[in-house]
Design a protein around this motif. Structure first.
Motif, PDB file in Angstrom:
ATOM      1  N   ASN A 190      96.983  42.653  60.377  1.00 13.19           N
ATOM      2  CA  ASN A 190      98.221  42.234  59.719  1.00 13.19           C
ATOM      3  C   ASN A 190      99.163  41.617  60.759  1.00 13.19           C
ATOM      4  O   ASN A 190      99.729  42.319  61.597  1.00 13.19           O
ATOM      5  N   TRP A 191      99.329  40.311  60.667  1.00 13.75           N
ATOM      6  CA  TRP A 191     100.134  39.602  61.663  1.00 13.75           C
ATOM      7  C   TRP A 191     101.592  39.448  61.249  1.00 13.75           C
ATOM      8  O   TRP A 191     102.399  38.883  61.981  1.00 13.75           O
ATOM      9  N   ALA A 192     101.948  39.972  60.060  1.00 11.91           N
ATOM     10  CA  ALA A 192     103.301  39.746  59.541  1.00 11.91           C
ATOM     11  C   ALA A 192     104.371  40.346  60.459  1.00 11.91           C
ATOM     12  O   ALA A 192     105.491  39.840  60.527  1.00 11.91           O
ATOM     13  N   ASP A 193     104.009  41.446  61.154  1.00  9.52           N
ATOM     14  CA  ASP A 193     104.996  42.125  61.999  1.00  9.52           C
ATOM     15  C   ASP A 193     104.826  41.803  63.484  1.00  9.52           C
ATOM     16  O   ASP A 193     105.250  42.577  64.347  1.00  9.52           O
ATOM     17  N   VAL A 194     104.165  40.684  63.771  1.00 12.76           N
ATOM     18  CA  VAL A 194     103.959  40.294  65.173  1.00 12.76           C
ATOM     19  C   VAL A 194     104.669  38.971  65.455  1.00 12.76           C
ATOM     20  O   VAL A 194     104.555  38.017  64.681  1.00 12.76           O
ATOM     21  N   VAL A 195     105.387  38.954  66.567  1.00 15.83           N
ATOM     22  CA  VAL A 195     105.910  37.694  67.127  1.00 15.83           C
ATOM     23  C   VAL A 195     105.167  37.507  68.444  1.00 15.83           C
ATOM     24  O   VAL A 195     105.072  38.440  69.245  1.00 15.83           O
ATOM     25  N   LEU A 196     104.606  36.327  68.655  1.00 14.55           N
ATOM     26  CA  LEU A 196     103.863  36.080  69.888  1.00 14.55           C
ATOM     27  C   LEU A 196     104.774  35.343  70.877  1.00 14.55           C
ATOM     28  O   LEU A 196     105.326  34.288  70.540  1.00 14.55           O
ATOM     29  N   ALA A 197     104.926  35.920  72.071  1.00  7.11           N
ATOM     30  CA  ALA A 197     105.783  35.280  73.076  1.00  7.11           C
ATOM     31  C   ALA A 197     104.892  34.620  74.122  1.00  7.11           C
ATOM     32  O   ALA A 197     104.142  35.313  74.826  1.00  7.11           O
ATOM     33  N   TYR A 198     104.974  33.295  74.200  1.00  8.29           N
ATOM     34  CA  TYR A 198     104.278  32.588  75.283  1.00  8.29           C
ATOM     35  C   TYR A 198     105.211  32.551  76.490  1.00  8.29           C
ATOM     36  O   TYR A 198     106.269  31.913  76.451  1.00  8.29           O
ATOM     37  N   GLU A 199     104.809  33.258  77.542  1.00  4.20           N
ATOM     38  CA  GLU A 199     105.653  33.349  78.731  1.00  4.20           C
ATOM     39  C   GLU A 199     104.834  33.014  79.969  1.00  4.20           C
ATOM     40  O   GLU A 199     104.165  33.907  80.536  1.00  4.20           O
TER      41      GLU A 199
END
Ligand code: PEP
Length: 249
Positions: free
Chosen positions: A157-166
């Motif tokens: 379930n990806w609804a609760d994920v924010v992906l940070a590209y750092e």
């Protein structure tokens, strides 16, 4: 569905009670776009989480900077996902490069942490990013795809994920990625989600950029089509964090 702009502030291992109160009062006075336009989440050190949560304006939320990989118990010095839930902390940052590189957190370990935190009801800011050496050897996309895959193998379930590209070379160095460099990797990550997860997740997941974002460069970065917000370190401790939030408009 439009992706709501997301701005996270990672305070790292900084602050005294007085300094934290001062940052919160600056945030509370800031004129920013409404919550249907931008989601703001600040991440103080563990010990200040209850204080910040109590003092912070209700339209901003808090995140922990880490949590333990499974249920709490005999793990001296760790803080469990259950404890964060118990305190009403909605978000956690996982896989920050400082933990991957200094504390040797592997892709698999980060993937397990993300899965466990989600299973307990936390929302996760999951960080990925290449070192300078990896960028210079042309493996950026491969590296961030492998880091994302290790999460994807454990998460449905990806609804609760924010992906940070750092990109590691941009964190705390003052060397921000150019808007084109950020856009290129965000586009590749979205393409990866399209091919490996689903077109829906690719279209809806927020991919935010982190690495020397400040009040002067945020507007141009925010204008990139696949940049859905920021994870901000140093500048999140300063009044210019408000200007970064305003770049959502
Ligand atoms: C970070 O640590 O997540 C970060 C992006 O730091 P800075 O903005 O200071 O480069």
């Amino acid at each position: 569905m439009a992706r709501k702009f997301f701005v996270g502030g990672n305070w790292k291992c900084n602050g005294t009670t007085e300094e934290v109160k001062k940052i919160v009062s600056t945030l509370n006075e800031g004129q920013v776009p409404p919550p249907d336009v931008v989601e703001v989440v600040v991440s103080p050190p563990f010990v200040f989480l209850p204080l910040v949560k109590n003092l912070l304006r209700p339209d901003f939320h808090v995140a922990a900077q880490n949590c333990w990989v499974k249920k709490g118990g005999a793990f001296t010095g760790e803080v469990s996902a259950e404890m964060l839930v118990n305190l009403g902390i909605p978000w956690v940052i996982l896989g920050h490069s400082e933990r991957r590189l200094i504390l040797n957190e592997t892709n698999e370990f980060v993937g397990e942490k993300v899965a466990y935190a989600l299973s307990k009801g936390l929302k996760v800011i999951a960080c990925v990013g290449e070192t300078l050496e990896q960028r210079e050897s042309g493996t950026t996309v491969e590296v961030v795809a492998a880091q994302t895959k290790a999460i994807a193998e454990r998460v449905s379930n990806w609804a609760d994920v924010v992906l940070a590209y750092e990109p590691v070379w941009a964190i705390g160095t003052g060397k921000v990625a150019t808007p084109a460099q950020a856009q290129e990797v965000h586009f590749e990550l979205r393409k990866w989600f399209h091919a490996n997860i689903s077109p829906e997740v690719a279209a809806t997941i927020r991919i935010i950029y982190g690495g020397s974002v400040n009040g002067a460069n945020s507007k141009e970065l925010a204008a990139q089509p696949d940049v859905d917000g920021f994870l901000v370190g140093g500048a999140s401790l300063k009044p210019e964090f408000i200007d970064i939030i305003k770049s959502a408009e």
